[in-house]
Design a protein around this motif. Sequence first.
Motif, PDB file in Angstrom:
ATOM      1  N   GLN A 158      31.967  35.417  -9.777  1.00  0.00           N
ATOM      2  CA  GLN A 158      31.798  36.612  -8.949  1.00  0.00           C
ATOM      3  C   GLN A 158      33.139  37.244  -8.572  1.00  0.00           C
ATOM      4  O   GLN A 158      33.199  38.119  -7.718  1.00  0.00           O
ATOM      5  N   GLY A 159      34.228  36.787  -9.179  1.00  0.00           N
ATOM      6  CA  GLY A 159      35.544  37.287  -8.815  1.00  0.00           C
ATOM      7  C   GLY A 159      35.670  38.788  -8.994  1.00  0.00           C
ATOM      8  O   GLY A 159      35.060  39.373  -9.888  1.00  0.00           O
ATOM      9  N   GLY A 160      36.449  39.410  -8.122  1.00  0.00           N
ATOM     10  CA  GLY A 160      36.590  40.863  -8.159  1.00  0.00           C
ATOM     11  C   GLY A 160      35.535  41.573  -7.346  1.00  0.00           C
ATOM     12  O   GLY A 160      35.316  42.775  -7.532  1.00  0.00           O
ATOM     13  N   GLU A 161      34.878  40.864  -6.417  1.00  0.00           N
ATOM     14  CA  GLU A 161      33.884  41.494  -5.537  1.00  0.00           C
ATOM     15  C   GLU A 161      34.623  42.245  -4.439  1.00  0.00           C
ATOM     16  O   GLU A 161      34.651  41.846  -3.274  1.00  0.00           O
ATOM     17  N   LEU A 162      35.270  43.345  -4.847  1.00  0.00           N
ATOM     18  CA  LEU A 162      36.205  44.027  -3.959  1.00  0.00           C
ATOM     19  C   LEU A 162      35.513  44.837  -2.873  1.00  0.00           C
ATOM     20  O   LEU A 162      36.120  45.140  -1.845  1.00  0.00           O
ATOM     21  N   GLY A 163      34.267  45.189  -3.070  1.00  0.00           N
ATOM     22  CA  GLY A 163      33.562  45.969  -2.061  1.00  0.00           C
ATOM     23  C   GLY A 163      33.375  45.213  -0.762  1.00  0.00           C
ATOM     24  O   GLY A 163      33.158  45.823   0.290  1.00  0.00           O
ATOM     25  N   HIS A 164      33.454  43.891  -0.824  1.00  0.00           N
ATOM     26  CA  HIS A 164      33.204  43.097   0.377  1.00  0.00           C
ATOM     27  C   HIS A 164      34.458  42.422   0.899  1.00  0.00           C
ATOM     28  O   HIS A 164      34.395  41.415   1.612  1.00  0.00           O
ATOM     29  N   VAL A 165      35.598  43.006   0.553  1.00  0.00           N
ATOM     30  CA  VAL A 165      36.838  42.681   1.258  1.00  0.00           C
ATOM     31  C   VAL A 165      36.712  43.258   2.676  1.00  0.00           C
ATOM     32  O   VAL A 165      36.358  44.427   2.850  1.00  0.00           O
ATOM     33  N   VAL A 166      36.955  42.443   3.675  1.00  0.00           N
ATOM     34  CA  VAL A 166      36.800  42.882   5.067  1.00  0.00           C
ATOM     35  C   VAL A 166      38.039  43.662   5.497  1.00  0.00           C
ATOM     36  O   VAL A 166      39.154  43.142   5.458  1.00  0.00           O
ATOM     37  N   VAL A 167      37.817  44.903   5.884  1.00  0.00           N
ATOM     38  CA  VAL A 167      38.924  45.751   6.329  1.00  0.00           C
ATOM     39  C   VAL A 167      38.941  45.915   7.851  1.00  0.00           C
ATOM     40  O   VAL A 167      39.913  46.410   8.408  1.00  0.00           O
ATOM     41  N   ASP A 168      37.858  45.513   8.524  1.00  0.00           N
ATOM     42  CA  ASP A 168      37.792  45.556   9.992  1.00  0.00           C
ATOM     43  C   ASP A 168      36.825  44.466  10.424  1.00  0.00           C
ATOM     44  O   ASP A 168      35.610  44.644  10.395  1.00  0.00           O
ATOM     45  N   TRP A 169      37.355  43.317  10.838  1.00  0.00           N
ATOM     46  CA  TRP A 169      36.495  42.148  11.065  1.00  0.00           C
ATOM     47  C   TRP A 169      35.514  42.330  12.202  1.00  0.00           C
ATOM     48  O   TRP A 169      34.533  41.595  12.317  1.00  0.00           O
ATOM     49  N   GLN A 170      35.717  43.331  13.047  1.00  0.00           N
ATOM     50  CA  GLN A 170      34.762  43.641  14.106  1.00  0.00           C
ATOM     51  C   GLN A 170      34.057  44.971  13.836  1.00  0.00           C
ATOM     52  O   GLN A 170      33.493  45.572  14.741  1.00  0.00           O
ATOM     53  N   GLY A 171      34.080  45.395  12.584  1.00  0.00           N
ATOM     54  CA  GLY A 171      33.621  46.731  12.242  1.00  0.00           C
ATOM     55  C   GLY A 171      32.140  46.862  11.970  1.00  0.00           C
ATOM     56  O   GLY A 171      31.315  46.066  12.433  1.00  0.00           O
ATOM     57  N   ARG A 172      31.813  47.862  11.184  1.00  0.00           N
ATOM     58  CA  ARG A 172      30.433  48.236  10.908  1.00  0.00           C
ATOM     59  C   ARG A 172      29.705  47.134  10.131  1.00  0.00           C
ATOM     60  O   ARG A 172      30.300  46.424   9.325  1.00  0.00           O
ATOM     61  N   GLN A 173      28.405  47.059  10.369  1.00  0.00           N
ATOM     62  CA  GLN A 173      27.571  46.124   9.622  1.00  0.00           C
ATOM     63  C   GLN A 173      27.459  46.580   8.175  1.00  0.00           C
ATOM     64  O   GLN A 173      27.226  47.748   7.895  1.00  0.00           O
ATOM     65  N   CYS A 174      27.667  45.646   7.245  1.00  0.00           N
ATOM     66  CA  CYS A 174      27.530  45.935   5.824  1.00  0.00           C
ATOM     67  C   CYS A 174      26.176  45.435   5.337  1.00  0.00           C
ATOM     68  O   CYS A 174      25.567  44.550   5.943  1.00  0.00           O
ATOM     69  N   GLY A 175      25.713  45.983   4.222  1.00  0.00           N
ATOM     70  CA  GLY A 175      24.445  45.562   3.653  1.00  0.00           C
ATOM     71  C   GLY A 175      24.424  44.113   3.217  1.00  0.00           C
ATOM     72  O   GLY A 175      23.357  43.513   3.060  1.00  0.00           O
ATOM     73  N   CYS A 176      25.602  43.510   3.025  1.00  0.00           N
ATOM     74  CA  CYS A 176      25.677  42.104   2.614  1.00  0.00           C
ATOM     75  C   CYS A 176      25.475  41.160   3.785  1.00  0.00           C
ATOM     76  O   CYS A 176      25.340  39.952   3.589  1.00  0.00           O
ATOM     77  N   GLY A 177      25.471  41.703   5.025  1.00  0.00           N
ATOM     78  CA  GLY A 177      25.309  40.875   6.212  1.00  0.00           C
ATOM     79  C   GLY A 177      26.576  40.686   7.011  1.00  0.00           C
ATOM     80  O   GLY A 177      26.518  40.324   8.192  1.00  0.00           O
ATOM     81  N   ALA A 178      27.721  40.899   6.389  1.00  0.00           N
ATOM     82  CA  ALA A 178      28.998  40.752   7.092  1.00  0.00           C
ATOM     83  C   ALA A 178      29.346  42.040   7.842  1.00  0.00           C
ATOM     84  O   ALA A 178      28.673  43.066   7.697  1.00  0.00           O
ATOM     85  N   ARG A 179      30.409  41.974   8.623  1.00  0.00           N
ATOM     86  CA  ARG A 179      30.891  43.157   9.333  1.00  0.00           C
ATOM     87  C   ARG A 179      32.225  43.610   8.758  1.00  0.00           C
ATOM     88  O   ARG A 179      33.062  42.796   8.388  1.00  0.00           O
ATOM     89  N   GLY A 180      32.400  44.930   8.708  1.00  0.00           N
ATOM     90  CA  GLY A 180      33.696  45.501   8.390  1.00  0.00           C
ATOM     91  C   GLY A 180      34.095  45.476   6.932  1.00  0.00           C
ATOM     92  O   GLY A 180      35.270  45.647   6.615  1.00  0.00           O
ATOM     93  N   CYS A 181      33.137  45.283   6.007  1.00  0.00           N
ATOM     94  CA  CYS A 181      33.470  45.338   4.578  1.00  0.00           C
ATOM     95  C   CYS A 181      33.898  46.752   4.201  1.00  0.00           C
ATOM     96  O   CYS A 181      33.437  47.737   4.797  1.00  0.00           O
ATOM     97  N   ALA A 182      34.728  46.851   3.180  1.00  0.00           N
ATOM     98  CA  ALA A 182      35.124  48.175   2.691  1.00  0.00           C
ATOM     99  C   ALA A 182      33.914  49.017   2.327  1.00  0.00           C
ATOM    100  O   ALA A 182      33.895  50.235   2.574  1.00  0.00           O
ATOM    101  N   GLU A 183      32.892  48.397   1.759  1.00  0.00           N
ATOM    102  CA  GLU A 183      31.697  49.149   1.363  1.00  0.00           C
ATOM    103  C   GLU A 183      31.040  49.837   2.549  1.00  0.00           C
ATOM    104  O   GLU A 183      30.414  50.889   2.407  1.00  0.00           O
TER     105      GLU A 183
END
Length: 314
Positions: A158-183
């Motif tokens: 799965q390497g190169g999953e760049l859309g889910h690099v976290v750019v703001d760890w307290q940021g917006r909810q991403c569709g992957c479940g994490a917060r602050g992903c670039a996507e």
Amino acid sequence: MTQPQPVLALDVGGTKLAAGVVAPDGAVRSFVQIETAVDEGPTAVVKRLLDLGEQALAEAGGSVGAVGVGCGGPLDPATGVILGPPGLPGWDSVPLGHLVAERFQLPAYVENDATAAALGEYRWGGWDVENLVYLTVSTGFGGGIVADGHVFHGAAGQGGELGHVVVDWQGRQCGCGARGCAEAYVSGTSIARRATEAVAGSDSTLAGLTITAKDVAEQARAGDPIARDLWDETTAMLGRMVAVLINVCEPQLVVLGGGVTRAGAQLLDPVRAAALRQAMPPAARACDVVLSRHGDAVGVLGAAAIAYEQLETS
């Protein structure tokens, strides 16, 4: 040496499905696309994709030697199983590779769509580089890496999953479940969502629209202050993301593709300037940031590149 046959290439996106027949030199002999209609569910969408592939074959004529498939991840390239991409709700353990191979009675190779597009840009972009990062700025946001002429896959594929690099760890909810992903900030979907939130109760020209990223770009150009602020925030975030990738990967080129890049210089110029300004000087001097030359066909070319790579190494 026998010249390889053309391949059928299928591209599965959150908004569009595309299919085409691609020759070994990267020439696209046919290209067709339709809406994905993800709300219809995976069974209906896969049928539409396979029918679209049949249409591409009919328009191109002749035979093909294999099928390449690009799809949003996570997925398992070895088995061709799709593992619940955020942009394709309900696609949990969908055996896409098997279904494609069964329909066309040909070897089928499945890869993350952005990883595939990175390889397509490397093979046929005309860039003459060995180190390249590709970013798709579309319904979702993702990327792929070519390092020293080889696609980077990583330990789990799965390497190169760049859309889910976290750019703001307290940021917006991403569709992957994490917060602050670039996507969650720079994809077409997130641009539209942020704009819808921002214009609520305002007199913005965007108010009352079913907003798309294209609308935001257009109204930003027209001078709407809310649209302009949103676009500036988006390009600043994407520029920072590209700077991080330049520092980490030290590519010779970062290629931007996907539907949002139809904004052209309105997107590229501020992203390129921000990225090269913020990256470490040696890495910045070795790199440039450009738009893909392939437009809507970039996904199909990427899927074809995956098929050719597999045929060449098998």
